[in-house]
Design an enzyme around this catalytic site. Structure first.
Site, short mmCIF file in Angstrom:
data_model
loop_
_atom_site.label_atom_id
_atom_site.label_comp_id
_atom_site.label_asym_id
_atom_site.label_seq_id
_atom_site.Cartn_x
_atom_site.Cartn_y
_atom_site.Cartn_z
N PHE A 144 0.81 -1.23 0.00
CA PHE A 144 0.00 0.00 0.00
C PHE A 144 0.84 1.27 0.00
CE2 PHE A 144 -2.13 -3.25 2.77
CZ PHE A 144 -2.94 -3.76 1.78
N GLY A 174 0.01 -8.46 -3.86
CA GLY A 174 -1.33 -8.96 -3.58
C GLY A 174 -2.32 -8.54 -4.66
N ILE A 188 -8.86 -4.13 -19.36
CA ILE A 188 -8.74 -4.85 -18.09
C ILE A 188 -8.09 -6.20 -18.40
CG2 ILE A 188 -9.98 -5.79 -16.12
CD1 ILE A 188 -10.13 -2.71 -16.39
N THR A 190 -8.94 -10.36 -11.02
CA THR A 190 -8.07 -9.67 -10.07
C THR A 190 -8.36 -8.18 -10.05
OG1 THR A 190 -6.34 -9.61 -11.76
CG2 THR A 190 -6.22 -11.38 -10.14
N GLN A 224 -9.16 -6.00 -6.73
CA GLN A 224 -8.48 -4.76 -6.36
C GLN A 224 -9.47 -3.64 -6.07
OE1 GLN A 224 -5.35 -5.36 -5.39
NE2 GLN A 224 -4.92 -3.38 -6.28
N GLY A 267 -3.82 1.88 -15.07
CA GLY A 267 -3.71 1.25 -13.75
C GLY A 267 -4.98 1.46 -12.96
N GLY A 315 -5.11 -0.07 -9.47
CA GLY A 315 -4.89 -0.52 -8.09
C GLY A 315 -5.28 0.53 -7.06
N GLU A 316 -5.14 1.79 -7.42
CA GLU A 316 -5.43 2.85 -6.47
C GLU A 316 -6.67 3.66 -6.86
OE1 GLU A 316 -1.38 4.61 -5.11
OE2 GLU A 316 -1.02 3.44 -6.92
#
Lengths: 766, 339
Positions: A245, A472, A651, A656, A660, A724, A726-727
């Site tokens: 993170f 992860g 994507i 996954t 996320q 991206g 993830g965030e």
């Protein structure tokens, strides 16, 4: 898993994690799981004061503990550690405070000694028996503390400018409707489940480091600089990471100290820091305050936006959160002003934590947008639509793609937003006040220079090697899917090796760049392999003789050409090599510096994109809707339902990706309702430093967290069209929750977290 | 954690003997010998170096009969060595003493409830961060006479009832509130034999001696609890208000048992948690309710009475109001009235 998934189209196919079995069976080896030969164990002693000096260290009682081998302190470490620069200044470390650098204390919980012993228990007892006395000074805990110093980001950073255009104050003065409010977000800590661990072993002048890291290449080069040794004498091993993170991107003090300890003892040393120590030996999300001023016309079109942010940082470092890059560019607005300031206090240096700039800055902006919608009596979704734009307002650069309203429409429909009645407190279910809120989420699309090696064996197995990281997120799986897509072999025939600094270098797993950076370079290597195989095939006496090599594809374990021509992969590979075909590839994405690969080979990732490009702007967007329930009498707040719709280009693995984004939504709720590191301002010391007191949601708090993936095709951002994500999931949630709480109760929470005591006075009839 | 002598007691007599050695007149919280049952509080605090026993007496090996839950003429006896999970799942407990089953179910996590024993649970130490962190030098509970860092510190979760100038640490448990509200008895065995007392008399307010948390004598072990045999125990409720849905301590809780005939309250018994320094019996509130009908206004008056003596310390100012509302809600719930 579809074992036959070896063909174009593998990218984009929902696929379970390839490392899932290893993880759920405990076979996946995390850094501190690696066995060491006869290790010594380290325990950190940390400071009990936040500012002042160490007056004396009485080691007698600690050294008398049976099994204690040595104690490192500022008095005996000498010049073992060399100075390096801050990660955000082009260096490697998360704080420039030198490890055991002097008797000076800069913050609570600073490492003041490393106790080394034959067992963990002896080391811990030794640390508890170490008697330190201090010459304390009155610390500044943060905002408004005596002695805290405020600096403007633009005055202390040569590269930072406060985004601005037009004349915001003048436009505000004549705007039909204005919102002028202040917001605040608390200190938060990453608390990855895997603790902060480091194991070091020296052998013939070479050092191996096992540490959960989201930047093994940076760690290798940074640690080499700290130790004054050749980078090639260091190997960093971090194949699986139990959460990061952002806390594992820059070097913390512990790593070099354990390396030094292992050299002194001439034996491997293992450190597993305590949970409470993680609050002060690594970075954290800075506390922030915001002043937002919005001006709009009667139709809700913004005419002015002012965003001033203040952030707490440490005494020596100018780490900045600076989310105005995003918040000033989200909506069409002709007059924008902004300012970012940092407040130096006696705290550890903060750092990157999942969507570092966007989380606090969009909490402020998206709360203010909700307040504007209420002032205008406009549906909050409609207000976003009226201010949607295809170019950012500061420089007029075009968004490469922007599916914000498609996301709002998809999420609103799924959520049932049209059943919302706007009056606060108007939606009640028995004893529970129901509130619905929404907010925009956005995250910059960033890609970095990267390298990878791909090997194809004659039997059709593929090995992909790159020093990227799976924190992860599913990196192993998306890399395997990319190779399966490009080389035509099933996913289960692809071996992916990550998290080892001996592999071709890759950027930090930060800024949500990994999937785009790594899949593109892997695809490039795969294409070179395909081209070699195809070139050999068309030039030989084969079914493909005379065909255009560019038309041959690898699919289903075969080389396939026009007119149904096909031959098994092993046959096609042998035409190129009697052994394996191995290709090493590098990729420098659009906007990255030409020497990006050279920088990467010094451990410096060169992320490019977001609002930093000269010719365009690239972001991923989404819309988040939250239902909160507030008990009519006791006012506890729950968020049983969250729906997010997101558009982030191609994507690679919807499975996954959803995981996320779902994690992001849950974190967002956590950030709004639960997470806050409390500080005793008298002594600038954290008080809730464990997972019993630093709250995160438990399963019972999360009932529905629905993720909708909105299709988006953007071939400008990179060849594979990947943004991206993830965030992306946890950015808008804070505001969506606070907006929902307002809708439920009529109380506007401008200072997170939302807590029941802030709602006890709400005027809702019981 | 510091080295200690580990002793495994084979019988209750062994345990008491081991636990009494060198006890002197030290109160049990800081005695040199500590009993180990589930270990969910003791081991935690030893690792933090907050508790430093010289001897740990493991009592898990004593007569297994001591974890039995059995019906007797005078009520239901809960062996103190039963785990929280065993008691929460017991059919008699669930049917006849819902307040107990609910208090146990809403405490901790399944993993902890499988380990922690009932006897240990009622002796759980406070979560006050100033007590749990050695580096704060001022804590009268940890180091008598050193002061109280919480009085003017971060004290959102601290107590407002039963507080003193020496300590405002909140008693953290749930089960104890249920025992208080049921007029339960506690059975104790010590060097001088066995005794029984009202559970309500077990814990002490901090006063000037916050390190003395109970009226247990050195070496004494809790061996059981007796819940009364009475029809009114079935009309009982445990309401726990907290920051998240599960696995979290109470900001405020109320254990309520109403003895009602038609719509008149013959007797109300109320325990309060999350707001007090000890398991708290709200007798002033009970007096308001006794002998009359209950409605929202009466419940409110009872709650006002319960918190009339509340003393807040800063961040926990809201607990006076939250505590009252929690009690109102619990009373209405027990009386089967809507909020």
């Amino acid at each position: 898993m579809d074992g036959n998934l070896g063909r174009p189209g593998a990218i984009g196919t929902a696929t379970p994690r390839v490392d899932g079995r290893l993880k759920v069976t405990g076979e996946a080896r995390y850094a501190s799981d690696f066995p060491l030969a006869d290790p010594a164990f380290a325990f950190l002693a940390t400071s009990a004061i936040a500012r002042g000096r160490i007056a004396d260290i009485d080691e007698g009682e600690a050294r008398a503990v049976p099994g204690v081998l040595d104690i490192l302190t500022f008095r005996n470490i000498g010049d073992a550690v060399k100075r390096t620069k801050l990660f955000s200044d082009g260096g490697y470390v998360g704080s420039t405070i030198m490890p055991l650098g002097s008797d000076r204390i800069f913050h609570d919980g600073q490492i003041v000694a490393v106790v080394l012993a034959e067992t963990f228990e002896a080391a811990r007892e030794g640390a508890h028996r170490l008697n330190l006395s201090y010459a304390p000074e009155a610390p500044s805990a943060g905002f408004d503390s005596p002695g805290a110093e405020t600096v403007a980001a633009r005055d202390v950073s040569s590269t930072f400018e406060d985004p601005a255009v037009g004349d915001a104050e003048a436009a505000l003065a004549t705007a039909a409707v204005t919102v002028d409010e202040r917001y605040a977000t608390p200190t938060q800590h990453h608390n990855p489940i895997e603790l902060f661990t480091t194991s070091c072993a020296w052998s013939d002048g070479k050092l191996t480091v096992w540490e959960p890291s989201q930047n093994v290449t940076g760690l290798k080069y940074g640690l080499a600089e700290q130790l004054g040794i050749e980078p090639d004498n260091i190997r960093v091993v971090s194949p699986y990471i139990g959460g990061a993170f952002g806390s594992r991107g820059s070097l913390t003090q512990r790593t070099v100290l354990i390396a030094v300890a292992a050299r002194r003892l001439n034996r491997p040393v293992k450190l597993v820091a305590m949970r409470y120590q993680g609050f002060t030996i690594a970075t954290y999300r800075a506390e922030t305050r915001h002043h937002i001023k919005l001006g709009a016309d009667r139709d809700g079109k913004l005419v002015a936006l002012v965003h001033e942010g203040e952030e707490v940082t440490s005494r020596p470092d100018n780490y900045k959160v600076a989310g105005t890059d995003a918040s000033t560019r989200l909506y069409a607005c002709p007059n924008v002003a902004s300012k970012v300031s940092m407040v130096h206090a006696d705290r550890n240096t903060p750092g990157f934590m999942r969507s570092p700039p966007e989380v606090p800055y969009l909490f402020a902006l998206e709360s203010a947008m909700d307040e504007l919608a209420i002032a205008l009596n406009i549906n909050p979704v409609e207000l976003r639509r009226r201010n949607d734009t295809d170019k950012e307002p500061i420089k007029g650069l075009p968004y490469t793609s922007r599916s914000l309203m498609a996301c709002f429409d998809a999420a609103a429909k799924s959520f049932g937003w049209d059943r919302r009645t706007p009056q606060p407190g108007s939606m009640r279910d028995g004893d529970w006040l129901v509130g619905w809120g929404c907010a925009t989420t956005m995250y910059p699309t960033q890609v970095a220079p990267a390298a990878a090696r791909v090997t194809v064996t004659p039997q059709g197995s593929v090995k992909v090697q790159t020093a990227a990281h799976d924190i992860g997120t599913g990196a192993y799986t998306v890399v395997a899917l990319t190779a399966a897509d490009k080389l035509g072999v099933p996913v289960d025939k692809v071996i992916v090796e990550l998290g080892d600094s001996d592999l071709p270098p890759a950027p930090v797993a930060g800024g949500s760049n990994t999937t785009a950076s790594i899949c593109n370079v892997v695809a490039k290597a795969c294409e070179q392999i395909r081209a070699k195989i195809a070139a050999a095939a068309v030039g030989a006496d084969s079914v493909f003789k005379g065909a255009d090599a560019a038309t041959l594809v690898l699919a289903d374990g075969h080389l396939q050409g026009p007119g149904g021509t096909s031959e098994p992969l092993d046959k096609a590979v042998r035409r190129v090599s009697n052994g394996a075909i191995e290709v090493y590839a590098e990729n420098i994405p659009h906007g990255a510096p030409p020497d990006g690969i050279a920088k990467l080979y010094q451990g410096h990732p060169a992320l490019a994109g977001g609002a930093k490009l000269k010719d365009r702007i690239q972001f991923a967007f989404g819309a988040e809707f939250v239902e909160v329930r507030v008990h009519a009498l006791t006012r506890e707040v729950r968020a049983p339902r969250v729906v997010g719709a997101f558009a982030a280009g191609k994507i690679v693995d919807p499975t996954t990706a959803k995981s996320q984004l779902m994690g992001g939504l849950i974190w967002g709720v956590s950030s709004a309702l639960h997470e806050a590191t409390e500080i005793d301002r008298r002594v600038a010391r954290y008080v809730n430093t464990d997972l019993a007191e630093y709250l995160i949601p438990v399963n019972a708090d999360v009932e529905v967290a629905d993720v909708i993936l909105v299709p988006e095709d953007d071939r400008q951002v990179n060849d594979l069209g990947i943004k991206g994500l993830g965030e992306l999931g946890n950015v808008g949630t804070n505001a969506a929750v606070a907006n929902a709480v307002y809708h439920a109760t009529g109380v506007r929470i401008r200072e997170l977290p939302v807590r029941l005591e802030k709602l006890l006075d709400a005027p809702v009839a019981l | 954690m510091r080295p200690f002598v580990y002793q495994r007691a084979a019988s209750l007599a062994d345990a008491v003997e081991a636990g009494s050695q060198g006890a002197g007149r030290l109160p049990p919280t800081i005695a040199a010998a500590q009993y180990l049952a589930g270990g969910t509080t003791l081991l935690d605090l030893m690792k933090l170096d907050v508790m430093r026993p010289e001897t740990v007496v493991d009592i898990n090996g004593v007569d297994p009969v001591r974890r039995r839950i059995e019906r007797r003429p005078d009520g239901l006896r809960l062996g103190a060595f039963a785990t929280m999970a065993e008691a929460a799942d017991h059919a008699d407990v669930k049917r006849d003493y819902p307040v107990v089953a609910q208090a146990l179910d809403l405490a901790a996590s399944p993993q902890l409830r499988n380990m922690a024993t009932l006897g240990g649970n009622v002796l759980q130490r406070t979560r006050c961060p100033y007590f749990r962190d050695q580096k704060y030098s001022a804590c009268n509970k940890r180091d008598p006479g050193s002061g109280c860092a919480a009085l003017e510190g971060v004290n959102r979760k601290h107590a407002v009832l039963g507080v003193s100038g020496s300590c405002i640490a909140t008693y953290p448990g749930d089960f104890a509130q249920a025992l208080v509200a049921l007029d339960a008895l506690v059975e104790i065995v010590g060097p001088d034999g066995g005794r029984v007392m009202p559970f309500e008399a077990l814990h002490r307010e901090p006063g000037e001696t916050p390190h003395i948390e109970t009226n247990l004598a050195p070496g004494e072990i809790i061996v059981g609890f007796v819940l009364p045999a009475a029809a009114w125990t079935r009309r009982s409720v445990y309401l726990k208000i907290r920051d998240r849905q599960s696995y979290e301590f109470a900001l405020a809780s109320a254990a309520v048992a109403l003895d009602m005939a038609d719509d008149v309250v013959n007797a109300a018994r109320i325990g309060l948690g999350g707001v007090a320094t000890r398991p708290w019996r709200a007798r002033e509130a009970e007096a308001v309710l006794s002998g009359g009908k209950i409605d929202r206004a009466v419940a409110q008056r009872a709650a006002e009475a319960a918190f009339a003596g509340a003393r807040t310390s800063g961040d926990n100012q809201y607990k006076r109001e939250l505590g009252k509302r929690t009690l109102v809600r619990a009373l209405l719930q027990a009386a089967e009235l809507s909020v």
